[in-house]
Write a protein that holds these residues in place. Sequence first.
Motif, PDB file in Angstrom:
ATOM      1  N   GLY A  55      74.825  -8.319  -5.768  1.00  0.00           N
ATOM      2  CA  GLY A  55      73.621  -8.356  -4.962  1.00  0.00           C
ATOM      3  C   GLY A  55      72.494  -7.516  -5.543  1.00  0.00           C
ATOM      4  O   GLY A  55      72.588  -6.988  -6.659  1.00  0.00           O
ATOM      5  N   THR A  56      71.413  -7.402  -4.790  1.00  0.00           N
ATOM      6  CA  THR A  56      70.291  -6.576  -5.197  1.00  0.00           C
ATOM      7  C   THR A  56      70.751  -5.138  -5.373  1.00  0.00           C
ATOM      8  O   THR A  56      71.536  -4.619  -4.583  1.00  0.00           O
ATOM      9  N   HIS A  57      70.272  -4.491  -6.419  1.00  0.00           N
ATOM     10  CA  HIS A  57      70.694  -3.119  -6.699  1.00  0.00           C
ATOM     11  C   HIS A  57      69.590  -2.369  -7.429  1.00  0.00           C
ATOM     12  O   HIS A  57      68.626  -2.968  -7.912  1.00  0.00           O
ATOM     13  N   CYS A  58      69.731  -1.060  -7.469  1.00  0.00           N
ATOM     14  CA  CYS A  58      68.786  -0.215  -8.189  1.00  0.00           C
ATOM     15  C   CYS A  58      69.362   0.061  -9.572  1.00  0.00           C
ATOM     16  O   CYS A  58      70.528   0.429  -9.705  1.00  0.00           O
ATOM     17  N   VAL A  59      68.557  -0.161 -10.601  1.00  0.00           N
ATOM     18  CA  VAL A  59      69.055  -0.026 -11.973  1.00  0.00           C
ATOM     19  C   VAL A  59      68.186   0.950 -12.740  1.00  0.00           C
ATOM     20  O   VAL A  59      66.972   1.026 -12.547  1.00  0.00           O
ATOM     21  N   ASN A 108      68.165  -4.931   2.611  1.00  0.00           N
ATOM     22  CA  ASN A 108      67.087  -5.700   3.241  1.00  0.00           C
ATOM     23  C   ASN A 108      66.685  -6.904   2.399  1.00  0.00           C
ATOM     24  O   ASN A 108      66.395  -7.982   2.934  1.00  0.00           O
ATOM     25  N   TYR A 109      66.662  -6.737   1.080  1.00  0.00           N
ATOM     26  CA  TYR A 109      66.237  -7.852   0.232  1.00  0.00           C
ATOM     27  C   TYR A 109      67.299  -8.951   0.187  1.00  0.00           C
ATOM     28  O   TYR A 109      66.960 -10.145   0.224  1.00  0.00           O
ATOM     29  N   ASP A 110      68.555  -8.571   0.144  1.00  0.00           N
ATOM     30  CA  ASP A 110      69.623  -9.578   0.203  1.00  0.00           C
ATOM     31  C   ASP A 110      69.557 -10.357   1.514  1.00  0.00           C
ATOM     32  O   ASP A 110      69.809 -11.565   1.545  1.00  0.00           O
ATOM     33  N   ASP A 114      65.288   4.869  -0.004  1.00  0.00           N
ATOM     34  CA  ASP A 114      66.723   4.711   0.196  1.00  0.00           C
ATOM     35  C   ASP A 114      67.179   3.414  -0.480  1.00  0.00           C
ATOM     36  O   ASP A 114      66.841   2.316  -0.033  1.00  0.00           O
ATOM     37  N   THR A 115      67.906   3.540  -1.568  1.00  0.00           N
ATOM     38  CA  THR A 115      68.265   2.360  -2.355  1.00  0.00           C
ATOM     39  C   THR A 115      69.145   1.395  -1.564  1.00  0.00           C
ATOM     40  O   THR A 115      68.995   0.179  -1.693  1.00  0.00           O
ATOM     41  N   GLU A 116      70.050   1.930  -0.749  1.00  0.00           N
ATOM     42  CA  GLU A 116      70.923   1.054   0.034  1.00  0.00           C
ATOM     43  C   GLU A 116      70.112   0.187   0.975  1.00  0.00           C
ATOM     44  O   GLU A 116      70.341  -1.019   1.099  1.00  0.00           O
ATOM     45  N   THR A 117      69.148   0.799   1.640  1.00  0.00           N
ATOM     46  CA  THR A 117      68.308   0.066   2.585  1.00  0.00           C
ATOM     47  C   THR A 117      67.477  -0.989   1.862  1.00  0.00           C
ATOM     48  O   THR A 117      67.398  -2.146   2.295  1.00  0.00           O
ATOM     49  N   PRO A 167      57.856   3.260 -15.315  1.00  0.00           N
ATOM     50  CA  PRO A 167      58.969   3.565 -14.408  1.00  0.00           C
ATOM     51  C   PRO A 167      60.311   3.440 -15.116  1.00  0.00           C
ATOM     52  O   PRO A 167      60.484   2.622 -16.024  1.00  0.00           O
ATOM     53  N   THR A 168      61.240   4.257 -14.713  1.00  0.00           N
ATOM     54  CA  THR A 168      62.571   4.256 -15.324  1.00  0.00           C
ATOM     55  C   THR A 168      63.617   3.586 -14.435  1.00  0.00           C
ATOM     56  O   THR A 168      64.763   3.424 -14.857  1.00  0.00           O
ATOM     57  N   GLU A 169      63.225   3.201 -13.225  1.00  0.00           N
ATOM     58  CA  GLU A 169      64.152   2.535 -12.305  1.00  0.00           C
ATOM     59  C   GLU A 169      63.468   1.327 -11.664  1.00  0.00           C
ATOM     60  O   GLU A 169      62.238   1.281 -11.558  1.00  0.00           O
ATOM     61  N   ALA A 170      64.281   0.380 -11.246  1.00  0.00           N
ATOM     62  CA  ALA A 170      63.745  -0.803 -10.571  1.00  0.00           C
ATOM     63  C   ALA A 170      64.788  -1.366  -9.621  1.00  0.00           C
ATOM     64  O   ALA A 170      65.997  -1.166  -9.804  1.00  0.00           O
ATOM     65  N   TYR A 171      64.307  -2.044  -8.584  1.00  0.00           N
ATOM     66  CA  TYR A 171      65.180  -2.839  -7.724  1.00  0.00           C
ATOM     67  C   TYR A 171      65.213  -4.248  -8.304  1.00  0.00           C
ATOM     68  O   TYR A 171      64.168  -4.826  -8.617  1.00  0.00           O
ATOM     69  N   THR A 172      66.402  -4.799  -8.448  1.00  0.00           N
ATOM     70  CA  THR A 172      66.508  -6.132  -9.040  1.00  0.00           C
ATOM     71  C   THR A 172      67.557  -6.979  -8.338  1.00  0.00           C
ATOM     72  O   THR A 172      68.578  -6.467  -7.863  1.00  0.00           O
TER      73      THR A 172
END
Length: 240
Positions: A151-155, A115-117, A108-111, A176-181
């Motif tokens: 803020g932190t997001h999925c890209v 959580n990281y923020d 879940d990208t929102e979670t 991988p084609t996506e990351a949390y940053t």
Amino acid sequence: MQLCRCRNYEEISQRAAELLTAQLTWKKDSTLGLATGGSPVGLYRKLRERFAEGLVDFSEVKTVNLDEYRGLAPENPQSYRYFMEENLFRHVNIHPENTYVPNGLEKDTETACRNYDAVIQRLGGIDLQLLGIGRNGHIGFNEPSDHFSSGTHCVKLSENTIEANQRFFERREEVPTEAYTMGCGAILRARRILLLASGRDKAEAVHAMLYGTITPQLPASILQLHENVLVLADEEALGQ
């Protein structure tokens, strides 16, 4: 933005290690924002050496990493948690519970991002943020876009970034084609920023970051707005 011209990658790594050592001497419980990739490998080697010589202490340090691939477990050799363990954490006296990397297994990208923020906020923000710069001007995994993310997001990673990261994987299909940053806004809230740039393939991005227009098409350009940024760049990265 201050620019320090270095002869080569070795000098960048040495000066960066001296700066981080000074930061931890001044504030032992600093929160460091850490980066992965090729740019900081030499710095982490220098810090391991300094720790072995008793010149730097990580016992009170907390760290937050910029990013993590979405879908990779921490024990995956290509994950950024694994990178940090191999290059720094397991070689020094930092407490594992004080090291934070985005949860790449959180579906879940929102979670994951919320959580990281919250972690960064709970730590009181970042005292010194370490950065590299991509060939397309990305910082963290903040890719060229039509807006700056806060803020932190999925890209979704650009083809340019996937191509650059392919050398770490056996097959392109494994990259991988996506990351949390961490977002550009969170990076800008760091009290100090240290950016490392080495190699001729970074020259165009470094020049645009230093002297170009501030634009989300070159995410690193937003660093012009920060009052305490030091860029350590070698002659090739400066087009010399």
